[in-house]
Design an enzyme around this catalytic site. Structure first.
Site, PDB file in Angstrom:
ATOM      1  N   GLU A 265      24.363 -28.411  82.426  1.00  0.00           N
ATOM      2  CA  GLU A 265      25.819 -28.333  82.663  1.00  0.00           C
ATOM      3  C   GLU A 265      26.321 -27.203  81.788  1.00  0.00           C
ATOM      4  O   GLU A 265      26.626 -27.405  80.617  1.00  0.00           O
ATOM      5  CB  GLU A 265      26.509 -29.635  82.243  1.00  0.00           C
ATOM      6  N   CYS A 299      34.914 -27.367  80.062  1.00  0.00           N
ATOM      7  CA  CYS A 299      34.109 -26.526  80.948  1.00  0.00           C
ATOM      8  C   CYS A 299      34.801 -26.404  82.293  1.00  0.00           C
ATOM      9  O   CYS A 299      34.553 -25.466  83.045  1.00  0.00           O
ATOM     10  CB  CYS A 299      32.700 -27.066  81.078  1.00  0.00           C
TER      11      CYS A 299
HETATM   12  C1  UN1 Z   1      33.238 -30.722  79.961  1.00  0.00           C
HETATM   13  O1  UN1 Z   1      34.191 -29.993  79.662  1.00  0.00           O
HETATM   14  O2  UN1 Z   1      32.096 -30.520  79.450  1.00  0.00           O
HETATM   15  O3  UN1 Z   1      36.353 -32.913  84.574  1.00  0.00           O
HETATM   16  C2  UN1 Z   1      33.328 -31.913  80.808  1.00  0.00           C
HETATM   17  C3  UN1 Z   1      36.698 -32.884  83.396  1.00  0.00           C
HETATM   18  C4  UN1 Z   1      36.128 -33.949  82.493  1.00  0.00           C
HETATM   19  C5  UN1 Z   1      34.798 -33.536  81.976  1.00  0.00           C
HETATM   20  C6  UN1 Z   1      34.694 -32.147  81.415  1.00  0.00           C
HETATM   21  N1  UN1 Z   1      36.016 -35.176  83.232  1.00  0.00           N
HETATM   22  O4  UN1 Z   1      37.474 -32.069  82.935  1.00  0.00           O
END
Ligand code: UN1
Length: 507
Positions: A265, A299
């Site tokens: 990820e 992310c």
């Molecule tokens: C991340 O930033 O690593 O969709 C995960 C989202 C959250 C998860 C983000 N449920 O923004």
């Protein structure tokens, strides 16, 4: 301009100790070195945490390997009971864990609570899943034969997680891995050891309460060397790593070289297309949360807007107006919407990106300036760009939103997809043809594609992850559990003949 009103550093240390104490965690396990937990709220130290040695990682993997031998034959619904207990403990300690998330990651209270809620939700999902690890039965081509598949536990899962979701990403991996019959060794970000200690303590308690084996879960603290020890160990069947694309580039070939499995990820560079028919009130709300929320450190944060030329000026000025009302400050204050950047490096990266954007002909409409001189607080930046230049195509892990214009919808999709990353995406439109095209095979190339909402804040029920440099992994809901198990195809002959497949005759 206005200095921030921030709590005293010793007050933050006290709060961290108190939250850890209520959870029952202590940072006193022996270790050869120390890591220092820090808080971006004031940019100061919180507590020392013992670092794990390479030998310590080896021991943790050994314990996880031993525990796996027992756990893999424990019935899945019984494994689910341990995860159910973890979920109950998370409900009971939701405030405490959220407090630690705020202290270590700098998230505002509502987002920190939301992150813990995500953990509770995934535990619930995993408990249900523990009775639904279904294989298929296929029609055999031979009489008197049954063809089917069985899903078995995979082994030890190494989880490497990032500072920005210090607890939720661990729970997506761990809750699912545990019901799948795997055991876990976790290397959290060196920026967030206290939240990791808290999670480990709660899971250890859930294991005790449900008679699950010792060694089922370990946490190892340290830097890249500790991560490498996990990545290189052939006893680790799956490495699930969340972080930068650079980290993934280092991890993936090493795991591949030993034929291990990887679940990656990595970076995102998430965009929204805003069509001429869009409901702009809704679009502005969706964009502002996705771009400025979490101080741009998800992310899934929205980093680009590709807006139709007929509405791009109005949209930009509406986003600007909303940005000017955003309160930047201590994430512990109830009125704050934008907390700090994690550290000085993040601030430097943001400043460098804004300089490059200006050099590429961009105009900083608002924001980008530091607030106060304690910690690294910034006003989210809104930037108009003439083209999607190289700086726009990079992920800068800070609140910078680039706005670009398009005339033809095909060009908007092309621009949308013309970045190396492929995590999350959105379209704001009331035109059904545009919306469907965005979701079609020749539309968004991302793992997540939304209509009339932002790019961040995905629910746990769906599979989470993305394509291209995002790494291709899927975690959390839907059938993401399959990455944590191995599939066996079984053929059973219940006849007294021995027909060969494909009609082959032999003797
Ligand atoms: C991340 O930033 O690593 O969709 C995960 C989202 C959250 C998860 C983000 N449920 O923004």
């Amino acid at each position: 301009d206005t200095a921030l009103i921030l709590p005293r550093p010793d007050e933050l240390t006290e709060r961290a100790r108190a939250a850890l104490g209520r959870i029952g965690a202590t940072a006193t396990a022996p270790g050869p070195g120390t890591l220092t937990a820090r808080t971006p709220v004031t940019g100061t130290d919180l507590e020392p945490v013992p670092a794990t040695s390479v030998a310590g990682v080896d021991a943790a993997i050994g314990a996880a390997t031993a525990a796996f031998a027992e756990w893999r034959t424990t019935p899945a619904p019984v494994r689910g009971a341990t995860v159910r207990r973890l979920g109950e403990l998370l409900v009971a300690h939701k405030e405490d864990l959220a407090e630690l998330v705020t202290l270590e990651a700098g998230k505002i209270r509502s987002e920190a609570l939301g992150e813990v809620q995500e953990m509770i939700d995934v535990c619930e999902f995993a408990v249900g899943l523990s009775r639904q690890l279904y294989g298929r039965t296929m029609a055999s081509e031979r009489p008197g034969h049954r063809l089917m598949e069985t899903w078995h536990p995979l082994g030890v899962v190494g989880v490497i997680s990032a500072f920005n979701f210090p607890v939720a990403v661990w729970s997506w991996n761990t809750a699912i891995a545990l019901v799948c019959g795997d055991t876990v060794v976790w290397k959290p970000s060196e920026k967030t050891p206290l939240t990791a200690l808290a999670c480990h303590t709660l899971l250890a308690r859930a294991c005790r309460d449900t008679d699950a084996p010792d060694g089922l879960h370990s946490v190892v603290f340290g830097d890249a060397e500790i991560g490498s020890a996990l990545v290189d160990d052939p006893r680790v069947a799956l490495v699930s790593a969340t972080g930068s694309t650079a980290m993934g580039r280092a991890v993936a070939p090493k795991v591949a070289a030993r034929f291990g499995r990887c679940l990656l990820e990595l970076g995102g560079n998430n965009a929204a297309i805003v069509g001429p028919s869009a409901d702009l009130d809704l679009a502005v709300r969706g964009i502002v949360f996705a771009a400025a929320g979490t101080a741009g450190q998800r992310c899934t944060t929205m980093r680009r807007v590709v807006a139709h030329s007929s509405i791009v000026d109005e949209l930009t000025s509406r986003i600007e107006a909303a940005y000017r009302t955003l309160t930047v400050g201590s994430p512990l204050d109830a009125g704050t919407l934008v907390g700090p950047l994690v550290d000085e490096r993040a601030y430097d990266a943001m400043s460098a990106a804004l300089d490059k954007a200006r050099a590429d002909g961009g105009t900083v409409v608002c924001g980008g300036d530091r607030v106060g001189d304690t910690g690294w607080y910034v006003r989210p930046a809104l930037v108009r760009m003439p083209t999607q230049s190289s700086v726009v195509r990079e992920e800068t892990f800070a609140p910078v939103l680039y706005v670009m214009a398009y005339d033809e919808f095909d060009d908007a999709i092309a621009m949308h997809n013309d970045v190396p990353q492929g995590l999350s995406s959105a379209i704001f439109t009331t035109d059904q043809r545009e919306a469907e095209r965005f979701l079609a095979a020749d539309g968004s190339d991302c793992g997540i594609a939304n209509v009339n909402l932002g790019t961040s804040g995905a629910e746990i029920g769906g599979a989470f992850g993305g394509e291209k440099e995002t790494g291709g992994g899927r975690e959390s809901g839907s059938d993401a559990w399959k990455a944590y198990m191995r599939r066996a195809t079984n053929t059973v002959n219940y006849s007294s003949e021995l027909p060969l497949a494909q009609g082959v005759e032999f003797g």
